[in-house]
Design an enzyme around this catalytic site. Sequence first.
Site, mmCIF file in Angstrom:
data_model
loop_
_atom_site.group_PDB
_atom_site.id
_atom_site.type_symbol
_atom_site.label_atom_id
_atom_site.label_comp_id
_atom_site.label_asym_id
_atom_site.label_seq_id
_atom_site.Cartn_x
_atom_site.Cartn_y
_atom_site.Cartn_z
ATOM 1 N N ASP A 1 0.909 -1.177 0.213
ATOM 2 C CA ASP A 1 0.235 0.001 0.068
ATOM 3 C C ASP A 1 1.008 1.114 -0.209
ATOM 4 O O ASP A 1 0.669 2.078 0.877
ATOM 5 C CB ASP A 1 -0.937 0.084 1.292
ATOM 6 C CG ASP A 1 -0.202 -0.128 2.602
ATOM 7 O OD1 ASP A 1 1.074 -0.474 2.454
ATOM 8 O OD2 ASP A 1 -0.768 0.038 3.690
ATOM 9 N N GLU A 2 1.575 1.213 -1.125
ATOM 10 C CA GLU A 2 2.618 2.482 -1.369
ATOM 11 C C GLU A 2 2.736 2.802 -2.690
ATOM 12 O O GLU A 2 2.065 3.694 -3.251
ATOM 13 C CB GLU A 2 3.928 2.259 -0.684
ATOM 14 C CG GLU A 2 4.783 3.386 -0.282
ATOM 15 C CD GLU A 2 5.631 3.435 0.678
ATOM 16 O OE1 GLU A 2 6.512 4.158 0.926
ATOM 17 O OE2 GLU A 2 5.924 2.090 1.509
ATOM 18 N N GLU B 1 14.215 -4.325 -0.315
ATOM 19 C CA GLU B 1 14.188 -2.998 0.578
ATOM 20 C C GLU B 1 15.252 -3.020 1.573
ATOM 21 O O GLU B 1 15.829 -1.993 1.777
ATOM 22 C CB GLU B 1 12.950 -2.695 1.002
ATOM 23 C CG GLU B 1 12.842 -1.378 1.859
ATOM 24 C CD GLU B 1 11.526 -1.144 2.064
ATOM 25 O OE1 GLU B 1 11.056 0.035 2.538
ATOM 26 O OE2 GLU B 1 10.482 -2.072 2.331
#
Length: 913
Positions: free
Chosen positions: A443-444, A716
């Site tokens: 959700d980014e 990440e």
Amino acid sequence: MELIDLKVEYQKNPLGLDIKKPRFSWKLVSKERDVLQTAYRILVKNDGESVWDSGEKDCSSSVLIEYNGQELEPCTLYQVQVEVWDNKGHKAIVSGSFETGLLKGTNFCADWITHDYPADETGCPVFTKEFKVEKEISKVRMYATALGVYEIKLNGEKVGDSYFSPGWTNYHKRLQYQTYQVDGILPGENKLEITVGNGWYKGIFGFTCTPNHYGDRVAVLAEVHITYCDGSTEIIKTDDSWMVTTGIIRSSEIYMGETIDTCYKEENLSRVVLTTFDKERIVGQESEAVRITKRLPAKELINTPKGEKVIDFHQNLTGFVELKVTGKPGQKITIRHAEVLDKDGNFYPDTLRLAISIDQFICNGEEQTFLPHFTFHGFRYIAIEGLEEINLESFTACVLHTQMEETGTFISSNPLVNQLQRNILWSQRGNFLDIPTDCPQRDERLGWTGDAQVFAGTAAYNMNVASFFSKWLHDLASEQTEEFGVPHVVPNILGNQDGAAAWSDAAVIIPWVMYETYGDVRILEEQFESMEGWINYITARCGTNGLWQTGFQYGDWLGLDKEEGSTERTGATDKYLVANAYYAYSTNIVRKTAEVLNKLEDVQKYDQLYQKIKRAINEEYITAAGRMVSETQTGCVLALHFDLAEEKYRKRILKSLETNIANHKNHLTTGFVGTPYLCHTLSENNLHDLAGALFLKEDYPSWLYAVKKGATTIWERWNSILPNGDFDTSGMNSLNHYAYGSIGEWMYRKLAGINQLEPGYKKILIKPEFIKGIHSVEATFNSMYGVIKSAWKCNDKKIKVDVEIPANTTALLYLPEKEKPLELGSGSYQFEYETETNLERDRFTMDSTLKEIFDEPVAIQILNQYAPEMMNHPMIEFAYQLSIREILATAPGETETLFKMVIDALNRTEVSI
């Protein structure tokens, strides 16, 4: 000599070009050496009539030559012919074309149309128009845009092959439209349908998954221009005669997925509602479209310990799944998406956070092909519900991204490094979807400026990103304000935040990378106000010491050198040291940009400011003895790589960096800021061997650690998956996040040695540098002038170097272990000479080496390619029948013989494991 690759604004025969002074580029190809262009002539015609003849120009320029003829007309096809003469007495011609679009948004004669459905209606509206054609057609063009994302069908067939048009821009200032060649109009009755999804305009987006960031109702603007064979024209345009309904797409959100119900029939058509949106904001498509660029077959069906039916595509990717099925009427098939399985082999969607990423298909009883329209997912695995029998051939993963030309290749003798390069490229594919996103799955999926900035150099080797970044930088400038500076994400849906170092510096650094890579002066001209605006923003916030030491900063984001147990993510490097290092670095780039643009007053202004910042940094952050306030890896790297430390301090700082790395057993501790420059700094300061040792580390933390854990994209975090198979539980753990892939630029520049001495690679530097553990490297880069190749091997006490230099360029070649450079013209060159260099890594013990070899997924491929005679060995055939790990336990008596054969094969082929 011949001419190839005629491009107009980086595109071949572009359609719908909205640039009043387009630029032309071409490449010379010749088998002769030392070929240079001596003159060119460009002719541009419209229907046989000349609109520009450059005349014969005695000039070697062949990149981005600006049109300088009559004012271009909208919706007009222009023919282009380029003639070139070279220094060998040859002449060549290449031809192409470009077609203008509307040239400005106010040339749309159509009306904006929307609907009046209630707010809780989730079905995508379908705007329809029926029209009749009674004459023979010569040409049809369609111009369309939407508030939302749209898809056009003509007589039931999709128009064009793009997805997510019109793309994501700062809707408050800019909206793109697209031009289509339309071939499906029939004599008699025709039907146009335009379906609009919420997309980025209205859809659920951001950390809180809130909707309506730009508006609460989608809309569409479109017109079809028909030219008949008798010369007459007609325009079918959106207006109040159109109708609207909802179709089979019952809901669609980028984060949440899509539901398609092919049993649904909406009989009610209603009149559209006219609406408004400023046509002055509308611009033509600026970058390549998002398309399906690859189609990957399903590789493996897994029944998990929890009983889930899971398909593995063997590659983490961005896109969606196409399903071919014949189901029962009303049968619902659900597809969930995930990047990874947990250590027990169960489906693990937690990296998605609130983005549920579920597609649902409801069958109508016929043979059908399902695929989503307005959503995309980041995934390697899918879990399927609603199908009793699963046929792998029915499932295809469709890879989606902006369709940029891939320009770089890199392969070495080290299979792990080769997988790392593939991972970097796949993360670029996955995150260059209309904008440079941080990640494609959770959700980014936002255009984080810092991520884009640190990766831009690597991106420009892998793909031609000129148009992609140019479009995004236009939005960046449109979002920038004097009060808040440059946003952290572009387009900015996070609201007003003060600018932050390294992130907001994308406004300065990326245009400069584009200029150096492509020789594109226009991008500097267009962005200069934004570039100096960012410097002025910082300057206005500096204290009496001339330094920026206030406000929020990301520091060295996700650096590993914070104290154990700390929840901070900014790393141990003083965050204001990071801020001022970038302040100085960007100020110097603005100075150089002013020099290129011949802005002499600005050159002087920013040179003085740059010197002032450097002095202040040395006073504030470096002691009289040369100690850094933050003697972290990142602190030292910034002082050295950005050339901030006074000469008398550099030796001490370099030693501090070397000591820090040694204290961490030759491992990095850097985050988003230090990582891109770490190996560069070591290589450029006579510590290239240390850079190589650090680069080839295979345990945590390192680039190859993720490769050894089975990664197919860049993570990440350095430890997104822990050594014991657990996951980082911070809630921020994307497995497709390209920032640490910035090492790719070092691989191209230092290992392969491909660098530019002049912008656009008009003059090239080839300077490969060896590291232990890699016996050979071969890399290519398709520059604006043509393909540059650098390949080397070092084995049997011999060095072999192969180089290719494109026509109309020159190069400086530094052969490994030779001091004096060679000046080369275009052509292919081979060199071979003796060496005493030993690039072997220390071998493991026999037991561990054999296990490592057979744990490598590429081992069998290596043997098959380089030692095919071994494929007849019974142990190799046995390995195909059993899992690779089982072979050791099943036939231990054969291990020593097989081990010796493997080592012998690897030695013969310069492959090191």
